[in-house]
Structures are given as structure tokens and as C-alpha cells.
Write an enzyme that holds these catalytic residues in place. Structure first.
Site, short mmCIF file in Angstrom:
data_model
loop_
_atom_site.label_atom_id
_atom_site.label_comp_id
_atom_site.label_asym_id
_atom_site.label_seq_id
_atom_site.Cartn_x
_atom_site.Cartn_y
_atom_site.Cartn_z
N GLU A 119 42.47 77.00 47.02
CA GLU A 119 42.48 76.00 46.01
C GLU A 119 41.24 75.19 46.22
OE1 GLU A 119 44.21 76.95 43.17
OE2 GLU A 119 46.02 76.57 44.05
N THR A 160 38.44 76.20 46.36
CA THR A 160 37.46 77.00 47.15
C THR A 160 36.41 77.69 46.16
OG1 THR A 160 39.27 78.65 47.33
CG2 THR A 160 38.84 77.13 49.43
N SER A 194 46.41 78.71 31.15
CA SER A 194 46.50 79.10 29.74
C SER A 194 45.26 79.07 28.97
CB SER A 194 47.50 78.24 29.08
OG SER A 194 47.13 76.75 28.97
N ASP A 220 40.13 81.58 37.66
CA ASP A 220 40.79 81.74 36.66
C ASP A 220 40.66 83.10 35.59
OD1 ASP A 220 41.99 79.77 37.83
OD2 ASP A 220 41.76 78.33 36.25
#
Ligand code: GLA
Length: 369
Positions: free
Chosen positions: A26, A28, A117, A162
Site C-alpha cells: 500500500e 508503494t 470505484s 487501481d
């Protein structure tokens, strides 16, 4: 309401892009390091058709306002539709000829739950516009275009995780992504006897708030002081820490460097078929995010503690921080106890009831009709 009722005609297709949970690694990604996300079954769908008046019209079943633009520029569109309009802008800016289109967006991903999202919206729109206009872009490149929409159109300095997860993940696997080279590997995530439980802590998370940008700026500052291109390049952590005078920068560096190592360790365990052992790494990552990176929040800390106490092999906060979800690795026969323990702990504190989502590693973005 469906596409026909909104636009008075038939759509040409439907495209779906999933949300993600990051197993480990995370903050990173923008440090040129490693991440290990997998795609959720839930996500965002874009039903769409070309139109010949050059207008891009975005509507959503989750929001009443419609947005119509022809030549969107950064700053022209705000709110949810900026993520969609930003993709059209970024595609055009990369030299692709995107014409007008009518789009209807639907989502079954809770917003603000830290399950990406926004990236799912970007990727669904990106796939729809590319397919409608016969534009062929390799997926790693499309992830960068979607990221650019978020960075330069919406104004959020997010990394590449993401969008890559949404576009590149495959069913039954986690995606090991080297965020410097862009190279990725599918790592089988065989959950036999275990489940991955997402706990939406109901504390809403927003990347547009300043905390995320501040963390990114601190990491870049630390890398500059250490004379490396990115914190990914720190090889001797102890030596690096002695070179940083600012205790805040020392803590940020410690988190990033150790979480990069935890990604590699997790991949080793998954490849060895020792999934349950990844739990200990999840706990270590959570403590590091809480104490070194300082982006956890009370509802996440309680969810992690209670889940582990009730039999989870490990748990940690996921995503950008300051709100959102926790992921717990739970033996199937302990799932009920974990749900009850977390729900009770929240009720005892008069917090909003947590929401649970069974997360199974699912397919990445695709045309569904
Ligand atoms: C958000 C960003 C990602 C990544 C994570 C933290 O989800 O969009 O790029 O930085 O936070 O790991």
C-alpha cells in the site's frame, strides 16, 4: 430506468470494469514499487452508443445530474462525471480520435469504501469509448491513460495500481505489478478453506482530501534527500534511516520499503501454496500503515483487532487510507464469528454497522454485451 428510456435509442454495447482489493503493498505504487491487488466481482458498467453531434453525454443511475460536453478540458467538469469526461480528454490528448457518445453508468460498488470505484468508472468508460471508435490500446497503456484522467483532469495524484488492477486482473489470481517497469504477473490465489472478507468500515474515504497528496509529497521528498529516483531504490533501510533527520520522513520511508518487501514475501507464500501464512504479513502491513504511514482510522483498527481475535489469520486496511475498507483472511469456519465480533464491537461504540462483502478474485474489465 435503462439506456433506451434516457436516450430514446438502443445502446451499442455494455462494458464492465471491476473494483479492486489490494492484498498487500500500500502506497508503494507511486514509489515505483510493487503491489498485489485482485479484482472484485463488483464494479461499474457503462452502457453506451456513439452519436454524431460530437457531444459526450454522461448519466448515472446513482446520480440525478447529467453532464453534456463536447471538448472537455481540465476544470470543465466536476463531481463523478469528471472521472468519465477526463478519460475522453486523456484519450484524445494521447492522439486517439474519440467522437461523441451517450453513456449510462451503473455501479454495484459502494462509493467511498476504498474499493476503487473511481478507477472502475474510468476503466469502464475507457473500454467503451475505445471499442465504440475502434481504438486499440494495449491495456497497460490504457491504465496510464485512465490514471492521467484522474491525475490531470480530476486533480488527484493517484498511482497506477487501481486502473491496472481493473484492466489487468484475471479470475482466481492476484496481479503482481512492478509499478516502475509496468510489467505484471498473474499469481494464483487459491483460497481453499479460506475466505477474503472485505469489511466496509463505513467511514468514507476520499482521495481528493489532502492526506493522500501529503503522503506522496513526503515520499518524494525522502527519495530526493536520499539521492534515489524513488523509495523503491532504497536497498539498505537502516542506513537510509540514519540519513533522514525528519522523523516523519523516516516513518514514511520505513513503511514503503518494508511493504515492498512484504509484497515479495506474500508472492513467495502464495506460490508455495501457503495462503494462510499471508495473514501475518497483512497484520504487519496494517501496523506499519497505522504507526509509520499514519493513515489508518479508528474503525479500521477495531475491525482488524476484532477480526484477528475472532480467528482471522490476518487483516489490514486497504487503499488510500483515512476511511474505506479492511480485508481479512478468514478460515471459512470462522467467518461467522468474525462478522459477529466486528459487528458487536461497532455497536458497542455506537458506530454505523459495518458492511461485509465476500471477495473472490474475479475477472478484469471486459465487454459484457
Ligand atoms: C489509492 C490510489 C492508488 C494507491 C493506493 C494506496 O487507491 O489510487 O494509486 O496509491 O491508494 O496504495
Amino acid at each position: 430506468m435503462d439506456f433506451r428510456e434516457f436516450y430514446g435509442r438502443d445502446p451499442e454495447g455494455v462494458w464492465h470494469a471491476p473494483g479492486r482489493v489490494n492484498l498487500i503493498g500500500e502506497h508503494t505504487d507511486y514509489n515505483d514499487g510493487f503491489v498485489l491487488p485482485f479484482a472484485l466481482a463488483q464494479g461499474v458498467s457503462a452502457t453506451a452508443a456513439r452519436r454524431d453531434d460530437g457531444v459526450l453525454e454522461f448519466r448515472s443511475l446513482q446520480s440525478p445530474d447529467a453532464v453534456r460536453v463536447t471538448d472537455p478540458r481540465p476544470g470543465d467538469v466536476t463531481g463523478w462525471a469528471a472521472y468519465a469526461a477526463g478519460v475522453a480528454w486523456a484519450l484524445r490528448d494521447a492522439g486517439h480520435e474519440v467522437g461523441g457518445a451517450s453513456l449510462l453508468i451503473t455501479s454495484d460498488l459502494p462509493q467511498g469504501a476504498g474499493l476503487s470505484s473511481s478507477a472502475a468508472l474510468e476503466c469502464a468508460v475507457a473500454l467503451a469509448l475505445c471499442d465504440l471508435y475502434g481504438i486499440e490500446v494495449p491495456r497497460p497503456e490504457l491504465a496510464r491513460i485512465a490514471q492521467r484522467a484522474e491525475n490531470d483532469f480530476v486533480g488527484v495524484p493517484c498511482g497506477i495500481m487501481d486502473q491496472s488492477a481493473s484492466l489487468l486482473c484475471t479470475e482466481g489470481h492476484a496481479l503482481l505489478l512492478d509499478c516502475r517497469s509496468g510489467l505484471s504477473t498473474q499469481v494464483p490465489l487459491d483460497l481453499t478453506g479460506l475466505s477474503l472478507l472485505v469489511i466496509d468500515t463505513r467511514a468514507e474515504h476520499e482521495l481528493v482530501d489532502g492526506g493522500y497528496a501529503a503522503r506522496r509529497a513526503a515520499c518524494e521528498k525522502a527519495a530526493e534527500l536520499l539521492g534515489v529516483a524513488a523509495l523503491r531504490d532504497v536497498e539498505d533501510l537502516a542506513a537510509a534511516l540514519t540519513k533522514l533527520d525528519d522523523p516523519v520522513l523516516r516513518r514514511r520511508t520505513q513503511h514503503v520499503v518494508t511493504d515492498d518487501h512484504r509484497v515479495q514475501a506474500a508472492v513467495g507464500l502464495l506460490r508455495a501454496g501457503a495462503v494462510a501464512e499471508v495473514g501475518a504479513l497483512l497484520i504487519a502491513s496494517h501496523l506499519s500503515l497505522r504507526d509509520q504511514f499514519e493513515i489508518s482510522w479508528p474503525e479500521a483498527d477495531v475491525a482488524v483487532e476484532e477480526a484477528v481475535r475472532a480467528g482471522a489469520r490476518g487483516a489490514r486496511m486497504v487503499g488510500g487510507g483515512f476511511g474505506g475498507s479492511v480485508i481479512a483472511l478468514v478460515p471459512v469456519d470462522r467467518e461467522e464469528q468474525v462478522r459477529e465480533a466486528v459487528t458487536k464491537a461497532y455497536a458497542d461504540r455506537a458506530w454505523e454497522e459495518p458492511r461485509f462483502i465476500d471477495a473472490s478474485p474475479s475477472a478484469g474489465a471486459r465487454r459484457v454485451s
